[in-house]
Scaffold this active site. Sequence first.
Site, PDB file in Angstrom:
ATOM      1  N   ARG A 113       0.820  -1.212   0.000  1.00 34.51           N
ATOM      2  CA  ARG A 113       0.000   0.000   0.000  1.00 34.51           C
ATOM      3  C   ARG A 113       0.856   1.265   0.000  1.00 34.51           C
ATOM      4  O   ARG A 113       1.863   1.354   0.683  1.00 34.51           O
ATOM      5  CB  ARG A 113      -0.887  -0.040   1.245  1.00 34.51           C
ATOM      6  N   ASP A 114       0.414   2.247  -0.783  1.00 33.12           N
ATOM      7  CA  ASP A 114       1.006   3.582  -0.817  1.00 33.12           C
ATOM      8  C   ASP A 114       2.470   3.584  -1.245  1.00 33.12           C
ATOM      9  O   ASP A 114       3.196   4.543  -0.980  1.00 33.12           O
ATOM     10  CB  ASP A 114       0.857   4.269   0.545  1.00 33.12           C
ATOM     11  N   CYS A 115       2.905   2.524  -1.890  1.00 34.78           N
ATOM     12  CA  CYS A 115       4.280   2.454  -2.412  1.00 34.78           C
ATOM     13  C   CYS A 115       5.323   2.798  -1.352  1.00 34.78           C
ATOM     14  O   CYS A 115       6.352   3.411  -1.642  1.00 34.78           O
ATOM     15  CB  CYS A 115       4.438   3.377  -3.622  1.00 34.78           C
TER      16      CYS A 115
END
EC number: 3.2.1.-
Length: 327
Positions: A113-115
């Site tokens: 998630r969210d890099c």
Amino acid sequence: MRRGPLRRAGVLGVAGGLVAALTVGGGAVGETVPRLGLQPLWSDPDSLSHRRLAAHEAAGRTDLADALRPLAQAPTATWFTGDAPRERARALTAAAAAAGELPVLVAYDVPGRDCGSFSAGGAADEDAYLAWVRELAAGIGERPAVVVLEPDAVASAVTGCGTVPVRERLGLLRHAVEVLTALPATHVYVDAGHAGWVQDLPALAAALRAAGIDRAAGFALNVSNFQPTDATVAYGRRLSRLLGGAHFVVDTSRNGAGAPVTTGRDEDWCNPPGRRTGRLPSTLTGVDVVDAWLWVKRPGESDGSCRPGEPAAGEWFEEYALALVGV
């Protein structure tokens, strides 16, 4: 969350919603029953904005209470991230159903998630994620709900996250869509980024198809972002045409002053100054392909500790909350 390069209209009752003719983004459409129905959208009495309002009222700080009241009373989404979601989803949807209101849930637990940015995290692997989605679905059950599925996940897959294999991620989202759309009264909108991010719309449309948009109610735009509503609707119309007329919802929680000037830094989208709340949540949009204006991002909750002294993602940020309502 990573955002790439950078009057309570939401709770209209039956009497106020039987006939509406509004003009937004160049299209005037008469509505009798909106696609998501005439239920008011859910206003969570346990939100952080409600808690802060109550604290100010109890302390006699009427000026601050009055300033925060619009944020507390507006229907906003509830984010589900990590932990076992079943009981929380059950309690929320049951409370909303008892009130005759339609809740908006955000599923935000995809692996990678969210890099790896301010909202990094997510399930440990694909099996853990699918188990999490099944728990979320079990909590919702047969009660009505809107689910915005995995903000940023598709757009970051298109533009390159660097941490997650694209095919695996899109396949995982497709499984999540299948699980959630098997519920009898759940409307799933797969997140598609925002109007200032992916400009290769055929590539975005292909990714959304791989992620299961064909089974979903549509896609979501502008989650936690600031792109103007008219520009977002125009962008959404172009994407919709590539998807056979798919409908979409728009997050208007903080786009009242438009997008900030970009410098290429993360701080451009993380608690940027000078922003304002936008259109109030409503399922009466007057736009043929837009099912709702939603406040998906909860105004007043931080994007992340992007500057010294700013709260972590999801925590209450009162200075920013007051700025959003012009105080």
